[in-house]
Design an enzyme around this catalytic site. Sequence first.
Site, short mmCIF file in Angstrom:
data_model
loop_
_atom_site.label_atom_id
_atom_site.label_comp_id
_atom_site.label_asym_id
_atom_site.label_seq_id
_atom_site.Cartn_x
_atom_site.Cartn_y
_atom_site.Cartn_z
N LYS A 1 0.83 -1.21 0.00
CA LYS A 1 0.00 0.00 0.00
C LYS A 1 0.87 1.25 0.00
O LYS A 1 2.05 1.20 0.35
CB LYS A 1 -0.90 -0.03 1.23
CG LYS A 1 -0.13 -0.16 2.53
CD LYS A 1 -0.97 -0.75 3.63
CE LYS A 1 -0.17 -0.80 4.91
NZ LYS A 1 -0.91 -1.42 6.00
N TYR B 1 14.31 30.84 7.32
CA TYR B 1 13.12 31.58 7.76
C TYR B 1 13.16 31.77 9.28
O TYR B 1 13.47 30.84 10.02
CB TYR B 1 11.86 30.83 7.37
CG TYR B 1 11.60 30.87 5.89
CD1 TYR B 1 11.18 32.05 5.27
CD2 TYR B 1 11.78 29.74 5.11
CE1 TYR B 1 10.94 32.09 3.91
CE2 TYR B 1 11.53 29.76 3.74
CZ TYR B 1 11.11 30.95 3.15
OH TYR B 1 10.88 30.98 1.81
C1 LIG Z 1 -0.15 -2.29 6.66
C2 LIG Z 1 -0.72 -3.57 7.11
C3 LIG Z 1 0.12 -4.63 7.47
C4 LIG Z 1 1.62 -4.53 7.50
O1 LIG Z 1 2.05 -3.88 8.67
P1 LIG Z 1 3.62 -3.71 8.99
O2 LIG Z 1 3.64 -3.22 10.37
O3 LIG Z 1 4.11 -2.70 8.00
O4 LIG Z 1 4.24 -5.02 8.79
C5 LIG Z 1 -0.48 -5.84 7.79
N1 LIG Z 1 -1.82 -5.97 7.81
C6 LIG Z 1 -2.66 -4.96 7.47
C7 LIG Z 1 -4.12 -5.18 7.50
C8 LIG Z 1 -2.13 -3.72 7.13
O5 LIG Z 1 -2.95 -2.73 6.83
#
Ligand SMILES: *Cc1c(COP(=O)(O)O)cnc(C)c1O
Length: 412
Positions: free
Chosen positions: A43, A271
């Site tokens: 993702k 800044y």
């Molecule tokens: C993002 C996600 C993971 C992975 O989590 P990590 O901590 O990056 O390993 C696993 N399961 C779901 C449902 C997620 O949304």
Amino acid sequence: MTDPSTIPTSRAWVEIRLDRLRENAAEARRAAGAGSALVPMLKADGYGLGALPIAAALRTALERSALWGFGVATLPEAEQLREAGFTERVLVFPPLLPEEFPRAARVGVTLCLSDLDAIRELARVASDVGRRLPFHLEIDTGMGRTGFPWSEASRWGSEVVAALGEEVQWEGTFTHFHSADEADPAPTREQWRRFRIAVEALPPLLPAPLLHVANSAALMRFNGFGCDLARPGIHLFGGRAGPASHPRPVASLRARLVRVREVAPGTSVGYGALYSARGPERWGTVAIGYGDGVARKLAEAAGRVLVRGRSVPIIGRVSMDMLTIDLTRVPHAQIHDVATLIGSDGEEEITVEEVARRCGTISYEIFTRLGRRLPRVYLDPETPEQAHEDPARPPLGPTESCAERNAENSDQ
Ligand SMILES: *Cc1c(COP(=O)(O)O)cnc(C)c1O
């Protein structure tokens, strides 16, 4: 070691070591055990590192049976994988709106569902498209965002079975841990207990749905509790996930010095003119800023960068496109030199966890905020083309393939 000067033409870039990604994937695979398979989470464009090149590298790192599919958060993310020719299963985790289901069926993704209405809607869409559609059912064991309530499984379980019909297949059942990366294992063990109680209260189904619970932290720490599948993300990308996760670093953030100068005592910078030279100093202007994802507060949080293998402080406020560093300790530094904001240079290293700590956040947010205008450069010292390069005298700037990939990605 990769010489940071491999990419002479870029102002700033993200370097991604695919060989290390593969090592982390192999380690995750060992933690899951032989009977289990991985669903790497891609993702947010593969945690900001580029979903497509990462998916391709994972495919070569894992044997076919060990890569069950990929996990994403949105339909466009799934479509990107399909358009690039990935035929693996794609699980879309957050609930989609019901209006998105027909498109999901066309793309050929597996939805994760959290309520009865969604299952009924999927059954309607399945009979419209004339194809059986699989789904995974989430059980909420404490995360509180999504999922059927664990303590009422005997009630909703039979309602779900009644809604199934011929059209939809209950293929998987899962939950998500909220604290697997924290020191105390008790909350995770409790969520696992609730998950088992819920699963045992469900009516028997044939074939039995695949079970999965583990993110990176729970995979590395509890071997994914021996489930059929595990869903690692951050560990693959070199971010630490809890006490049992020690991944190889994958991503480096680098930028070039575009100006170096001597300044008189009292000269101010940035800044708000928050910093002034305390004596004669040597300053460098680095071509990266918060527009590239470098947190504005990094300077006030004692942020540092590496130049010529030495650690130097960021001074003044980080601007959108530039930041300034004090190079007084690195007298030979000059324009074109590379400043490393995350990663190694010589003996020194700045970890993503250090940057996250200074910014009051986690590695996930640092990675996913890396700006779109930073080219992603994929390094793979194990491939024949890159193995023979002299890192100090590279033939090319960002490789064609990377430049093309970035162009493709920015079309999305
Ligand atoms: C993002 C996600 C993971 C992975 O989590 P990590 O901590 O990056 O390993 C696993 N399961 C779901 C449902 C997620 O949304």
